[in-house]
Motif scaffolding. Structure first.
Motif, mmCIF file in Angstrom:
data_model
loop_
_atom_site.group_PDB
_atom_site.id
_atom_site.type_symbol
_atom_site.label_atom_id
_atom_site.label_comp_id
_atom_site.label_asym_id
_atom_site.label_seq_id
_atom_site.Cartn_x
_atom_site.Cartn_y
_atom_site.Cartn_z
ATOM 1 N N ARG A 205 0.826 -1.210 0.000
ATOM 2 C CA ARG A 205 0.000 0.000 0.000
ATOM 3 C C ARG A 205 0.861 1.260 0.000
ATOM 4 N NH1 ARG A 205 -5.297 -0.346 2.107
ATOM 5 N NH2 ARG A 205 -4.651 -1.779 3.738
ATOM 6 N N SER A 228 1.532 -6.934 -2.226
ATOM 7 C CA SER A 228 0.710 -7.327 -1.079
ATOM 8 C C SER A 228 -0.748 -7.345 -1.521
ATOM 9 C CB SER A 228 0.876 -6.328 0.069
ATOM 10 O OG SER A 228 0.195 -5.127 -0.263
ATOM 11 N N ARG A 229 -1.580 -7.930 -0.688
ATOM 12 C CA ARG A 229 -3.003 -7.982 -1.044
ATOM 13 C C ARG A 229 -3.609 -6.583 -1.097
ATOM 14 N NH1 ARG A 229 -7.619 -11.866 1.542
ATOM 15 N NH2 ARG A 229 -9.371 -10.501 1.163
ATOM 16 N N GLN A 242 0.315 -11.567 -6.366
ATOM 17 C CA GLN A 242 0.122 -11.416 -4.910
ATOM 18 C C GLN A 242 0.901 -12.477 -4.141
ATOM 19 O OE1 GLN A 242 -3.921 -10.819 -3.441
ATOM 20 N NE2 GLN A 242 -3.438 -12.074 -1.661
ATOM 21 N N VAL A 243 1.579 -12.000 -3.115
ATOM 22 C CA VAL A 243 2.347 -12.893 -2.243
ATOM 23 C C VAL A 243 1.593 -13.006 -0.920
ATOM 24 C CG1 VAL A 243 4.504 -13.121 -0.929
ATOM 25 C CG2 VAL A 243 4.561 -12.276 -3.282
ATOM 26 N N GLY A 244 1.421 -14.225 -0.437
ATOM 27 C CA GLY A 244 0.785 -14.371 0.875
ATOM 28 C C GLY A 244 -0.176 -15.531 0.939
ATOM 29 N N GLN A 245 -0.901 -15.561 2.031
ATOM 30 C CA GLN A 245 -1.806 -16.668 2.333
ATOM 31 C C GLN A 245 -2.785 -16.941 1.202
ATOM 32 O OE1 GLN A 245 -3.597 -16.250 6.282
ATOM 33 N NE2 GLN A 245 -5.434 -17.188 5.489
ATOM 34 N N THR A 246 -3.337 -15.895 0.613
ATOM 35 C CA THR A 246 -4.295 -16.083 -0.480
ATOM 36 C C THR A 246 -3.661 -15.739 -1.828
ATOM 37 O OG1 THR A 246 -5.165 -13.943 0.222
ATOM 38 C CG2 THR A 246 -6.454 -15.864 0.787
ATOM 39 N N SER A 261 3.499 -3.622 5.410
ATOM 40 C CA SER A 261 3.583 -3.556 6.870
ATOM 41 C C SER A 261 4.069 -4.865 7.496
ATOM 42 C CB SER A 261 2.223 -3.171 7.463
ATOM 43 O OG SER A 261 1.253 -4.128 7.095
ATOM 44 N N GLN A 265 -0.681 -12.570 7.186
ATOM 45 C CA GLN A 265 -1.073 -13.230 5.936
ATOM 46 C C GLN A 265 -0.065 -12.954 4.824
ATOM 47 O OE1 GLN A 265 -3.053 -11.072 7.603
ATOM 48 N NE2 GLN A 265 -4.868 -12.203 8.267
ATOM 49 N N HIS A 266 0.642 -11.844 4.891
ATOM 50 C CA HIS A 266 1.695 -11.588 3.899
ATOM 51 C C HIS A 266 2.928 -12.434 4.233
ATOM 52 C CE1 HIS A 266 3.650 -9.454 0.628
ATOM 53 N NE2 HIS A 266 4.727 -9.454 1.377
ATOM 54 N N ASN A 280 10.573 0.698 4.716
ATOM 55 C CA ASN A 280 9.290 1.168 5.255
ATOM 56 C C ASN A 280 9.542 2.458 6.012
ATOM 57 O OD1 ASN A 280 6.832 1.419 6.932
ATOM 58 N ND2 ASN A 280 6.407 -0.641 6.136
ATOM 59 N N LEU A 299 10.093 4.868 0.319
ATOM 60 C CA LEU A 299 10.511 4.022 -0.813
ATOM 61 C C LEU A 299 10.752 4.832 -2.073
ATOM 62 C CD1 LEU A 299 8.071 3.134 -3.120
ATOM 63 C CD2 LEU A 299 7.100 2.195 -1.045
HETATM 64 P P1 FAD Z 1 -0.545 -1.813 4.972
HETATM 65 O O1 FAD Z 1 -0.738 -2.775 6.058
HETATM 66 O O2 FAD Z 1 -1.483 -0.648 4.868
HETATM 67 O O3 FAD Z 1 0.949 -1.285 5.085
HETATM 68 C C1 FAD Z 1 1.482 -0.305 4.271
HETATM 69 C C2 FAD Z 1 2.874 -0.011 4.785
HETATM 70 O O4 FAD Z 1 3.513 0.894 3.922
HETATM 71 C C3 FAD Z 1 2.900 0.634 6.176
HETATM 72 O O5 FAD Z 1 3.727 -0.122 7.028
HETATM 73 C C4 FAD Z 1 3.480 2.043 5.944
HETATM 74 O O6 FAD Z 1 4.302 2.463 6.996
HETATM 75 C C5 FAD Z 1 4.288 1.803 4.698
HETATM 76 N N1 FAD Z 1 4.454 2.991 3.858
HETATM 77 C C6 FAD Z 1 3.520 3.912 3.477
HETATM 78 N N2 FAD Z 1 4.046 4.812 2.630
HETATM 79 C C7 FAD Z 1 5.364 4.471 2.480
HETATM 80 C C8 FAD Z 1 6.430 5.016 1.719
HETATM 81 N N3 FAD Z 1 6.260 6.086 0.925
HETATM 82 N N4 FAD Z 1 7.648 4.426 1.798
HETATM 83 C C9 FAD Z 1 7.846 3.340 2.596
HETATM 84 N N5 FAD Z 1 6.851 2.784 3.332
HETATM 85 C C10 FAD Z 1 5.629 3.320 3.262
HETATM 86 N N6 FAD Z 1 -2.132 -9.834 2.530
HETATM 87 C C11 FAD Z 1 -1.159 -10.161 1.666
HETATM 88 O O7 FAD Z 1 -0.223 -9.387 1.423
HETATM 89 N N7 FAD Z 1 -1.209 -11.364 1.011
HETATM 90 C C12 FAD Z 1 -2.194 -12.259 1.206
HETATM 91 O O8 FAD Z 1 -2.196 -13.310 0.555
HETATM 92 C C13 FAD Z 1 -3.215 -11.936 2.140
HETATM 93 N N8 FAD Z 1 -4.222 -12.813 2.398
HETATM 94 C C14 FAD Z 1 -5.145 -12.498 3.354
HETATM 95 C C15 FAD Z 1 -6.114 -13.436 3.701
HETATM 96 C C16 FAD Z 1 -7.058 -13.134 4.678
HETATM 97 C C17 FAD Z 1 -8.090 -14.160 5.032
HETATM 98 C C18 FAD Z 1 -7.037 -11.879 5.304
HETATM 99 C C19 FAD Z 1 -8.046 -11.544 6.361
HETATM 100 C C20 FAD Z 1 -6.089 -10.935 4.960
HETATM 101 C C21 FAD Z 1 -5.134 -11.228 3.978
HETATM 102 N N9 FAD Z 1 -4.154 -10.308 3.620
HETATM 103 C C22 FAD Z 1 -3.160 -10.682 2.777
HETATM 104 C C23 FAD Z 1 -4.224 -8.903 4.061
HETATM 105 C C24 FAD Z 1 -3.302 -8.569 5.214
HETATM 106 O O9 FAD Z 1 -3.946 -8.800 6.433
HETATM 107 C C25 FAD Z 1 -2.902 -7.066 5.135
HETATM 108 O O10 FAD Z 1 -4.073 -6.294 5.144
HETATM 109 C C26 FAD Z 1 -2.095 -6.704 3.912
HETATM 110 O O11 FAD Z 1 -0.988 -7.575 3.792
HETATM 111 C C27 FAD Z 1 -1.592 -5.263 4.066
HETATM 112 O O12 FAD Z 1 -0.907 -4.890 2.918
HETATM 113 P P2 FAD Z 1 0.218 -3.777 3.010
HETATM 114 O O13 FAD Z 1 1.276 -4.200 3.956
HETATM 115 O O14 FAD Z 1 0.621 -3.427 1.615
HETATM 116 O O15 FAD Z 1 -0.582 -2.506 3.558
#
Ligand code: FAD
Length: 315
Positions: A205, A228-229, A242-246, A261, A265-266, A280, A299
């Motif tokens: 994200r 990420s998801r 997509q990398v992770g559980q799903t 983050s 699941q990731h 991060n 990043l």
């Molecule tokens: P966020 O958690 O929002 O993290 C974003 C990160 O980016 C934060 O740490 C922030 O500090 C950082 N950031 C923001 N801007 C910048 C910047 N400019 N430079 C550097 N860092 C920055 N997730 C998966 O990834 N894969 C799966 O297969 C998966 N399967 C799932 C299955 C189930 C049943 C469920 C319930 C969830 C699943 N998820 C999965 C979702 C998972 O729980 C998280 O919601 C997801 O991984 C979050 O993605 P993220 O880390 O990109 O986003």
């Protein structure tokens, strides 16, 4: 020496790296016999020979290659019956695991999936519960059937004959119930396959929808791109990445998580990576709990600098 059956993972004879890893592992406990299903054997032969396949069972029947996994499992069961192998090794992908499960039922044998290492005595190592535990296990009934994750071994050449033999299995009507009607090649990106790549660079994200710096960094390293998801759900990157559980499970030599983050699941899809790096901007981000190297920073600043440094080092 007993044979070890290795099911070849290939696309029209282009042998995937996972198969050369399986052949390398197989040589620890027997003589590898490759099982090649479908067309393109001529293109595959040299690679199979280079990595130690003493024999190749060639299955060209449309009864097998034009159908989904069931006929391959039946064919393998017949080969197990005929050769009494020390083990059967199959790549740990969705198709491979389904074939392995069916083969296990047909032969009354134990099955271990998603091994990340296989020792000479056939003891396997698995990483389970999202990597919270490492399990050592061994099949004690029938022919050990083991699916092995990509990047679990370094392929080592050991030239052998790859003497091929046509094998014509008897396939039941039930196994031919589902037929492949069309095959479409994946869109070519010029990057390595995500699950096989030695290096994976992922974005989350934190990319805010701009994967440009992530892709440029990946290309400088010759890496695959993951997501990420959150990034996939936002429509920023395809689900196939997509990398992770799903999503997909990857186990590269190097995994670089950018703006991710580190949700459980990731982690489930990447924490068996050999070296983990994260970029991060939040120093409290949970991903930093599992990294080998962490960069606290934006990043959009860090990745272009790293890309430039890598390009410069190439001269
Ligand atoms: P966020 O958690 O929002 O993290 C974003 C990160 O980016 C934060 O740490 C922030 O500090 C950082 N950031 C923001 N801007 C910048 C910047 N400019 N430079 C550097 N860092 C920055 N997730 C998966 O990834 N894969 C799966 O297969 C998966 N399967 C799932 C299955 C189930 C049943 C469920 C319930 C969830 C699943 N998820 C999965 C979702 C998972 O729980 C998280 O919601 C997801 O991984 C979050 O993605 P993220 O880390 O990109 O986003």
């Amino acid at each position: 020496m007993s044979e070890v059956l290795v099911l070849v993972d290939h696309v029209d004879g282009a042998v995937r790296k996972t198969t050369t890893e399986l052949l390398t592992i197989a040589r620890q406990f027997g003589e590898p016999s490759a099982v090649f299903v479908g067309s393109g054997f001529d293109a595959a032969k040299d690679t199979l020979a280079e990595f130690g396949a003493a024999k190749v069972y060639r299955i060209e029947s449309a009864d097998v290659s034009d159908h989904l996994v069931a006929p391959t499992a039946e064919a393998l069961a017949q080969l197990v019956e005929r050769t009494s192998p020390a083990a059967v090794l199959i790549a740990s992908n969705a198709e491979g695991k389904e074939i392995a499960a069916r083969l296990s039922i047909k032969t009354g044998s134990g099955l271990i999936t998603d091994a990340v290492a296989v020792a000479a005595d056939l003891t396997t190592t698995q990483s389970v519960f999202a990597g919270s535990y490492t399990v050592q296990a061994k099949v004690t009934t029938g022919t050990p059937i083991i699916t092995v994750k990509p990047n679990s071994a370094t392929p080592e050449a050991a030239p052998a004959a790859a003497a091929d033999e046509a094998f014509e299995p008897t396939i039941s009507d039930a196994a031919r119930a589902a037929k492949i009607t069309e095959r479409k090649p994946r869109e070519k990106t010029g990057r390595p396959d995500l699950t096989e790549a030695a290096i994976v660079v992922s974005g989350g994200r934190g990319t805010n929808g701009d994967f440009g710096p992530v892709e440029a960094f990946a290309d400088a390293l010759g890496a695959a791109v993951g997501a990420s998801r959150a990034a996939v759900d936002a429509g920023w990157y395809p689900h196939a990445n997509q990398v992770g559980q799903t999503g997909k499970t990857v186990s590269p030599q190097l995994y670089v998580a950018n703006g991710i983050s580190g949700a459980i699941q990731h982690r489930a899809g990447m924490q068996t990576s050999k070296t983990i790096v994260a970029v991060n901007k939040d120093e409290e981000a949970p991903i930093f709990e599992l990294v080998d190297f962490g960069v606290v920073g934006d990043l959009f600043t860090v990745l272009p600098q790293a890309t430039e440094a890598i390009e410069k080092s190439k001269g």
